[in-house]
Design a protein around this motif. Structure first.
Motif, PDB file in Angstrom:
ATOM      1  N   GLY A  52     -36.949  -7.707  -8.537  1.00 48.11           N
ATOM      2  CA  GLY A  52     -37.090  -8.471  -7.369  1.00 48.11           C
ATOM      3  C   GLY A  52     -36.011  -7.887  -6.264  1.00 48.11           C
ATOM      4  O   GLY A  52     -35.436  -6.896  -6.372  1.00 48.11           O
ATOM      5  N   LYS A  53     -35.726  -8.568  -4.976  1.00 47.88           N
ATOM      6  CA  LYS A  53     -34.927  -8.155  -4.012  1.00 47.88           C
ATOM      7  C   LYS A  53     -33.729  -9.017  -4.173  1.00 47.88           C
ATOM      8  O   LYS A  53     -33.483 -10.240  -4.662  1.00 47.88           O
ATOM      9  CB  LYS A  53     -35.718  -8.237  -2.888  1.00 47.88           C
ATOM     10  CG  LYS A  53     -36.822  -7.746  -2.363  1.00 47.88           C
ATOM     11  CD  LYS A  53     -36.694  -6.220  -2.192  1.00 47.88           C
ATOM     12  CE  LYS A  53     -37.678  -5.303  -2.092  1.00 47.88           C
ATOM     13  NZ  LYS A  53     -38.193  -5.366  -0.696  1.00 47.88           N
ATOM     14  N   ALA A  54     -32.586  -8.259  -4.150  1.00 50.84           N
ATOM     15  CA  ALA A  54     -31.133  -8.889  -3.852  1.00 50.84           C
ATOM     16  C   ALA A  54     -30.327  -8.113  -2.671  1.00 50.84           C
ATOM     17  O   ALA A  54     -29.581  -7.369  -2.846  1.00 50.84           O
ATOM     18  CB  ALA A  54     -30.298  -8.515  -5.010  1.00 50.84           C
ATOM     19  N   TYR A  55     -30.992  -8.355  -1.515  1.00 53.16           N
ATOM     20  CA  TYR A  55     -30.581  -7.460  -0.498  1.00 53.16           C
ATOM     21  C   TYR A  55     -29.024  -7.590  -0.022  1.00 53.16           C
ATOM     22  O   TYR A  55     -28.407  -6.680   0.023  1.00 53.16           O
ATOM     23  CB  TYR A  55     -31.362  -7.762   0.665  1.00 53.16           C
ATOM     24  CG  TYR A  55     -30.944  -7.269   1.987  1.00 53.16           C
ATOM     25  CD1 TYR A  55     -31.294  -5.838   2.216  1.00 53.16           C
ATOM     26  CD2 TYR A  55     -30.564  -7.790   3.068  1.00 53.16           C
ATOM     27  CE1 TYR A  55     -30.692  -5.005   3.354  1.00 53.16           C
ATOM     28  CE2 TYR A  55     -30.101  -7.154   4.419  1.00 53.16           C
ATOM     29  CZ  TYR A  55     -30.182  -5.474   4.332  1.00 53.16           C
ATOM     30  OH  TYR A  55     -29.911  -4.917   5.331  1.00 53.16           O
ATOM     31  N   MET A  56     -28.681  -8.859   0.307  1.00 53.90           N
ATOM     32  CA  MET A  56     -27.298  -9.060   0.871  1.00 53.90           C
ATOM     33  C   MET A  56     -26.396  -8.729  -0.196  1.00 53.90           C
ATOM     34  O   MET A  56     -25.242  -8.014   0.229  1.00 53.90           O
ATOM     35  CB  MET A  56     -27.037 -10.489   1.263  1.00 53.90           C
ATOM     36  CG  MET A  56     -25.739 -10.859   2.040  1.00 53.90           C
ATOM     37  SD  MET A  56     -25.927  -9.418   3.732  1.00 53.90           S
ATOM     38  CE  MET A  56     -27.056 -10.459   4.642  1.00 53.90           C
ATOM     39  N   PRO A  57     -26.469  -8.795  -1.575  1.00 52.20           N
ATOM     40  CA  PRO A  57     -25.451  -8.380  -2.561  1.00 52.20           C
ATOM     41  C   PRO A  57     -25.328  -6.890  -2.369  1.00 52.20           C
ATOM     42  O   PRO A  57     -24.262  -6.006  -2.465  1.00 52.20           O
ATOM     43  CB  PRO A  57     -25.702  -8.918  -3.812  1.00 52.20           C
ATOM     44  CG  PRO A  57     -26.604 -10.032  -3.619  1.00 52.20           C
ATOM     45  CD  PRO A  57     -27.353  -9.801  -2.222  1.00 52.20           C
ATOM     46  N   SER A  58     -26.547  -6.212  -2.136  1.00 51.84           N
ATOM     47  CA  SER A  58     -26.289  -4.532  -1.984  1.00 51.84           C
ATOM     48  C   SER A  58     -25.873  -4.063  -0.823  1.00 51.84           C
ATOM     49  O   SER A  58     -24.978  -3.239  -0.901  1.00 51.84           O
ATOM     50  CB  SER A  58     -27.842  -4.165  -2.256  1.00 51.84           C
ATOM     51  OG  SER A  58     -28.802  -4.271  -1.020  1.00 51.84           O
ATOM     52  N   VAL A  59     -26.067  -4.875   0.031  1.00 53.61           N
ATOM     53  CA  VAL A  59     -25.092  -4.568   1.380  1.00 53.61           C
ATOM     54  C   VAL A  59     -23.825  -4.767   1.254  1.00 53.61           C
ATOM     55  O   VAL A  59     -22.936  -3.899   1.784  1.00 53.61           O
ATOM     56  CB  VAL A  59     -25.827  -5.357   2.645  1.00 53.61           C
ATOM     57  CG1 VAL A  59     -24.840  -5.236   3.770  1.00 53.61           C
ATOM     58  CG2 VAL A  59     -27.181  -5.195   2.811  1.00 53.61           C
ATOM     59  N   ALA A  66     -22.106  -4.670  -1.547  1.00 52.49           N
ATOM     60  CA  ALA A  66     -21.523  -3.651  -2.327  1.00 52.49           C
ATOM     61  C   ALA A  66     -21.197  -2.416  -1.444  1.00 52.49           C
ATOM     62  O   ALA A  66     -20.451  -1.736  -2.108  1.00 52.49           O
ATOM     63  CB  ALA A  66     -22.512  -3.315  -3.507  1.00 52.49           C
ATOM     64  N   ARG A  67     -21.924  -2.233  -0.476  1.00 49.86           N
ATOM     65  CA  ARG A  67     -21.870  -0.682   0.285  1.00 49.86           C
ATOM     66  C   ARG A  67     -20.770  -0.791   1.412  1.00 49.86           C
ATOM     67  O   ARG A  67     -20.025  -0.018   1.897  1.00 49.86           O
ATOM     68  CB  ARG A  67     -23.005  -0.083   0.668  1.00 49.86           C
ATOM     69  CG  ARG A  67     -24.056   0.056  -0.504  1.00 49.86           C
ATOM     70  CD  ARG A  67     -25.295   0.605   0.069  1.00 49.86           C
ATOM     71  NE  ARG A  67     -26.050  -0.396   0.408  1.00 49.86           N
ATOM     72  CZ  ARG A  67     -27.237  -0.292   1.410  1.00 49.86           C
ATOM     73  NH1 ARG A  67     -27.373   0.812   1.968  1.00 49.86           N
ATOM     74  NH2 ARG A  67     -27.821  -1.538   1.553  1.00 49.86           N
ATOM     75  N   TYR A  68     -20.689  -2.066   1.963  1.00 51.68           N
ATOM     76  CA  TYR A  68     -20.282  -2.391   3.289  1.00 51.68           C
ATOM     77  C   TYR A  68     -18.933  -3.275   3.103  1.00 51.68           C
ATOM     78  O   TYR A  68     -18.185  -3.386   4.268  1.00 51.68           O
ATOM     79  CB  TYR A  68     -21.056  -2.656   4.287  1.00 51.68           C
ATOM     80  CG  TYR A  68     -22.229  -1.763   4.968  1.00 51.68           C
ATOM     81  CD1 TYR A  68     -21.806  -0.902   5.998  1.00 51.68           C
ATOM     82  CD2 TYR A  68     -23.339  -1.943   4.455  1.00 51.68           C
ATOM     83  CE1 TYR A  68     -22.762  -0.090   6.233  1.00 51.68           C
ATOM     84  CE2 TYR A  68     -24.225  -0.759   5.017  1.00 51.68           C
ATOM     85  CZ  TYR A  68     -24.036   0.189   6.035  1.00 51.68           C
ATOM     86  OH  TYR A  68     -24.798   1.104   6.344  1.00 51.68           O
ATOM     87  N   GLY A  69     -18.616  -3.935   2.250  1.00 50.98           N
ATOM     88  CA  GLY A  69     -17.621  -4.852   1.926  1.00 50.98           C
ATOM     89  C   GLY A  69     -18.183  -6.287   2.245  1.00 50.98           C
ATOM     90  O   GLY A  69     -19.213  -6.587   2.631  1.00 50.98           O
ATOM     91  N   PRO A  70     -17.131  -7.253   2.057  1.00 55.70           N
ATOM     92  CA  PRO A  70     -17.591  -8.587   1.901  1.00 55.70           C
ATOM     93  C   PRO A  70     -17.742  -9.252   3.300  1.00 55.70           C
ATOM     94  O   PRO A  70     -18.421 -10.361   3.459  1.00 55.70           O
ATOM     95  CB  PRO A  70     -16.162  -9.338   1.514  1.00 55.70           C
ATOM     96  CG  PRO A  70     -15.343  -8.191   1.374  1.00 55.70           C
ATOM     97  CD  PRO A  70     -15.726  -6.861   1.589  1.00 55.70           C
ATOM     98  N   LEU A  71     -17.553  -8.576   4.443  1.00 57.21           N
ATOM     99  CA  LEU A  71     -17.687  -9.032   5.765  1.00 57.21           C
ATOM    100  C   LEU A  71     -19.198  -8.658   6.281  1.00 57.21           C
ATOM    101  O   LEU A  71     -19.408  -8.881   7.411  1.00 57.21           O
ATOM    102  CB  LEU A  71     -16.573  -8.794   6.727  1.00 57.21           C
ATOM    103  CG  LEU A  71     -15.437  -9.350   6.250  1.00 57.21           C
ATOM    104  CD1 LEU A  71     -14.181  -8.882   7.473  1.00 57.21           C
ATOM    105  CD2 LEU A  71     -15.295 -10.682   6.388  1.00 57.21           C
ATOM    106  N   ALA A  72     -19.909  -7.890   5.518  1.00 56.84           N
ATOM    107  CA  ALA A  72     -21.266  -7.307   5.843  1.00 56.84           C
ATOM    108  C   ALA A  72     -22.146  -8.450   6.474  1.00 56.84           C
ATOM    109  O   ALA A  72     -23.080  -8.214   7.251  1.00 56.84           O
ATOM    110  CB  ALA A  72     -21.935  -6.491   4.861  1.00 56.84           C
ATOM    111  N   GLY A  73     -22.112  -9.590   5.766  1.00 53.47           N
ATOM    112  CA  GLY A  73     -23.024 -10.616   6.240  1.00 53.47           C
ATOM    113  C   GLY A  73     -23.023 -10.999   7.369  1.00 53.47           C
ATOM    114  O   GLY A  73     -23.686 -11.880   8.142  1.00 53.47           O
ATOM    115  N   GLU A  74     -21.722 -10.619   8.363  1.00 58.56           N
ATOM    116  CA  GLU A  74     -21.559 -11.127   9.537  1.00 58.56           C
ATOM    117  C   GLU A  74     -21.984 -10.099  10.661  1.00 58.56           C
ATOM    118  O   GLU A  74     -22.284 -10.298  11.744  1.00 58.56           O
ATOM    119  CB  GLU A  74     -20.033 -11.366   9.909  1.00 58.56           C
ATOM    120  CG  GLU A  74     -19.343 -12.365   8.958  1.00 58.56           C
ATOM    121  CD  GLU A  74     -17.792 -12.088   9.169  1.00 58.56           C
ATOM    122  OE1 GLU A  74     -17.482 -11.657  10.134  1.00 58.56           O
ATOM    123  OE2 GLU A  74     -17.072 -13.047   8.472  1.00 58.56           O
TER     124      GLU A  74
END
Length: 399
Positions: free
Chosen positions: A54-61, A63-71
């Motif tokens: 399936g999809k695990a979009y935010m964890p993959s982001v 992993a590439r951009y660091g823990p603040l990527a969700g912001e």
């Protein structure tokens, strides 16, 4: 193999030799911790239909951009798209969105496609030279989307530029600081525009797709405003960039083969077959990713929970185990199988019918309008440096 093999200038110019090495390396090739790749058609098709992948979009982001990527605005916007959801949420969103993307709506758009293709052809200079990407391939899908949403063309140009900036955030390689800033700006511009448009459509519904979506999904269990806006962004990104680049790729490979070019010119009934073969031979969408939501076993290889598999559609479409003479471009090919360029399973592209119709009408209109069309500079094309979306920056022609 490692990720660096997929980021060289030679790879972006012609990824298919690297894809061949990937297929020879095995069914599933490890390229890093919890990261695998495959270029095998049958394996990709099986995994795309496997609900455990399936999809695990935010964890993959992250992993590439660091823990603040969700912001970051662009990643928040993408994470809300139904494309990134898993069942049951994906099922709910896709079912509601299908009301606005039914076969009847695409059929009704046929006259719009013909009209807009003709207008773009009429606007070209009398003899050329002309950049087909800028004068035809890019604006045509954009005009169709604008008509679908009843958006003024002058607004569409700004939105198209924003979509082009946002789409880079889908790529495998992390964006640099400037690229991420542009993607964020693009996401915010699109969100702001569609939030305003949604408020207008709720007060005054029209005959456009957004109004149809509002009406079809109103009431309990319908789409929220946030979900509608997020998927309008997806429509602009997926419907614009993928189709325009695919049209350019089709023209390139048709013109490179004089036999195929003349064959299509003399028999326009082959247009549909030419589009299908172009999508197999050099698809604009080159890659999708899935993450194991539970352990999956493929032959002798175990895919552990949390492992992301990059599925290279471009490699699968040239798999000799699936296609005879796969590196030969042949619009008379008898057996394409099920086209994998639009993905498969529950995430099969919702706009596949619309994209295919647009490509057929666009190609047919251009070749009928310019019997002496000649494309220049095929030995010096500037391919975009992107993993997920393949296409050229310009395509010069005379007629």
């Amino acid at each position: 193999m490692n990720l660096a093999d997929f980021s060289t200038p030679a790879f972006f110019d012609d990824p298919y030799p690297v894809y061949e090495r990937l297929r020879q390396a095995g069914d599933l090739v490890s390229i890093g911790p919890s990261l695998m790749m495959t270029g095998r058609y049958d394996l990709i098709e099986a995994l795309l239909h496997d609900r455990r992948m399936g999809k695990a979009y935010m964890p993959s982001v992250i992993a590439r951009y660091g823990p603040l990527a969700g912001e970051q605005p662009v990643f928040r916007a993408i994470s809300r798209m139904f494309l990134m959801a898993n069942p049951p949420e994906h099922t709910r969103l896709r079912t509601l969105l299908m009301h606005a993307f039914n076969a009847r709506r695409v059929e009704d758009l046929s006259s719009v496609m013909h009209e807009q293709a003709a207008r773009l052809v009429e606007a070209m200079p009398a003899t050329g030279p002309v950049d087909l990407m800028q004068a035809y391939c890019f604006p045509l899908p954009l005009r169709i989307i604008c008509r679908m949403l009843d958006v003024p063309l002058e607004d569409g140009h700004v939105l198209g530029q924003s979509a082009a900036a946002l789409v880079r955030a889908f790529d495998l390689a992390p964006l640099d600081e400037a690229g991420l800033a542009d993607a964020n700006k693009g996401a915010l511009t699109l969100e702001s525009y569609f939030e305003r448009l949604l408020r207008v459509r709720r007060r005054q519904p029209g005959e456009d797709l957004l109004s149809a979506l509002v009406l079809a999904t109103s009431g309990e269990g319908g789409l929220t405003d946030e979900e509608i806006v997020a998927n309008m962004l997806l429509l602009f990104v997926a419907g614009h960039e993928t189709t325009s680049n695919m049209l350019g790729n089709a023209l390139i490979h048709l013109y490179r083969d004089p036999v195929q070019w003349q064959r299509l010119r003399h028999d326009p009934s082959l247009t549909q077959a030419a589009v299908v073969e172009a999508m197999r031979f050099d698809s604009s969408v080159q890659m999708v990713a899935r993450t194991a939501l539970a352990p999956v076993r493929v032959g002798d290889v175990a895919i552990e929970t949390g492992t992301t598999v990059f599925m290279l559609l471009g490699a699968a479409n040239r798999d000799p185990a699936r296609f005879e003479n796969p590196d030969r471009f042949d619009i008379g090919r008898d057996n394409h199988g099920r086209l994998i360029s639009f993905s498969a399973g529950i995430h099969h592209c919702l706009g596949a019918r619309l994209a295919t119709a647009t490509l057929q009408i666009a190609l047919d209109t251009l070749l009928r309008s310019f019997p002496q069309l000649q494309i220049a500079g095929l030995d010096a094309l500037r391919w975009h440096r992107r993993h997920s979306l393949r296409g050229v920056a310009s395509l010069m022609a005379t007629y």
